[in-house]
Design an enzyme around this catalytic site. Structure first.
Site, PDB file in Angstrom:
ATOM      1  N   THR A  16       0.690  -1.162  -0.028  1.00 28.53           N
ATOM      2  CA  THR A  16      -0.017  -0.002  -0.024  1.00 28.53           C
ATOM      3  C   THR A  16       0.733   1.192   0.009  1.00 28.53           C
ATOM      4  O   THR A  16       1.970   1.256   0.261  1.00 28.53           O
ATOM      5  CB  THR A  16      -0.986  -0.214   1.049  1.00 28.53           C
ATOM      6  N   ASP A  17       0.317   2.381  -0.340  1.00 26.42           N
ATOM      7  CA  ASP A  17       0.776   3.624  -0.239  1.00 26.42           C
ATOM      8  C   ASP A  17       0.444   4.442   1.147  1.00 26.42           C
ATOM      9  O   ASP A  17      -0.200   3.587   1.959  1.00 26.42           O
ATOM     10  CB  ASP A  17       0.205   4.482  -1.502  1.00 26.42           C
ATOM     11  N   SER A  18       0.740   5.665   1.093  1.00 27.20           N
ATOM     12  CA  SER A  18       0.536   6.155   2.566  1.00 27.20           C
ATOM     13  C   SER A  18      -1.045   6.431   2.794  1.00 27.20           C
ATOM     14  O   SER A  18      -1.461   6.836   4.055  1.00 27.20           O
ATOM     15  CB  SER A  18       0.932   7.819   2.473  1.00 27.20           C
ATOM     16  N   GLY A  19      -1.755   6.154   2.058  1.00 27.99           N
ATOM     17  CA  GLY A  19      -3.146   6.134   2.128  1.00 27.99           C
ATOM     18  C   GLY A  19      -3.978   4.755   2.415  1.00 27.99           C
ATOM     19  O   GLY A  19      -5.012   4.762   2.415  1.00 27.99           O
ATOM     20  N   VAL A  21      -4.096   2.217   0.524  1.00 29.01           N
ATOM     21  CA  VAL A  21      -4.518   1.759  -0.780  1.00 29.01           C
ATOM     22  C   VAL A  21      -3.444   1.067  -1.273  1.00 29.01           C
ATOM     23  O   VAL A  21      -2.339   1.508  -1.264  1.00 29.01           O
ATOM     24  CB  VAL A  21      -5.356   2.639  -1.315  1.00 29.01           C
TER      25      VAL A  21
END
Length: 139
Positions: A16-19, A21
């Site tokens: 995932t990324d920082s969000g 997702v």
């Protein structure tokens, strides 16, 4: 109807990324895993194909549509279905789903290459015949 192969993939934090997702490039990794497991289910290991048949399969092109996000800890189903078989290529239709909802779909063309020269070469009959006959039953 052509058989559809499917594998489960859990989304880990590293995907995932920082969000929280799934980072867009990781969908390609999930699709690669499904194609590798599809080949394995047919009875072929990629390292053995290099040694025994002198061939490798390499992605020639990929077209992807991102429809909905996958999130941390989701359990996904990643599919691989041969849409077209050429003399030296396979074109896969692939989807990534969560609870029956399609999150991502793509078309990936894979070329059969000579392992020594990286030149295109016909798919060996020992592989092509198993693909054509659909010897594996996917669920």
């Amino acid at each position: 109807m052509k058989p559809v192969f499917s594998i489960p993939v859990r989304v880990y934090y590293e995907d995932t990324d920082s969000g929280a997702v799934v980072y867009y490039a990781n969908y390609l990794k999930f699709m690669e895993r499904a194609r590798t497991e599809w080949l394995r289910a047919l009875g072929f290991e990629q390292d053995e194909l290099i040694r025994r048949d002198g061939v490798i399969f390499a992605v020639r092109s990929a077209k992807i549509e991102f429809l909905k996000p996958a999130r941390f800890n989701d359990m996904l189903q990643v599919t691989a279905q041969v849409g077209r078989r050429g003399k030296a290529s396979l074109t896969f239709a692939q989807e990534i789903r969560r609870d029956g909802l399609t999150l991502c779909e793509g078309e990936v063309k894979v070329a059969c290459l000579d392992a020594a020269t990286f030149a295109p070469r016909p798919i060996p009959e020992s592989i092509g015949s198993k693909i054509d006959k659909g010897t594996a039953a996917w669920t």
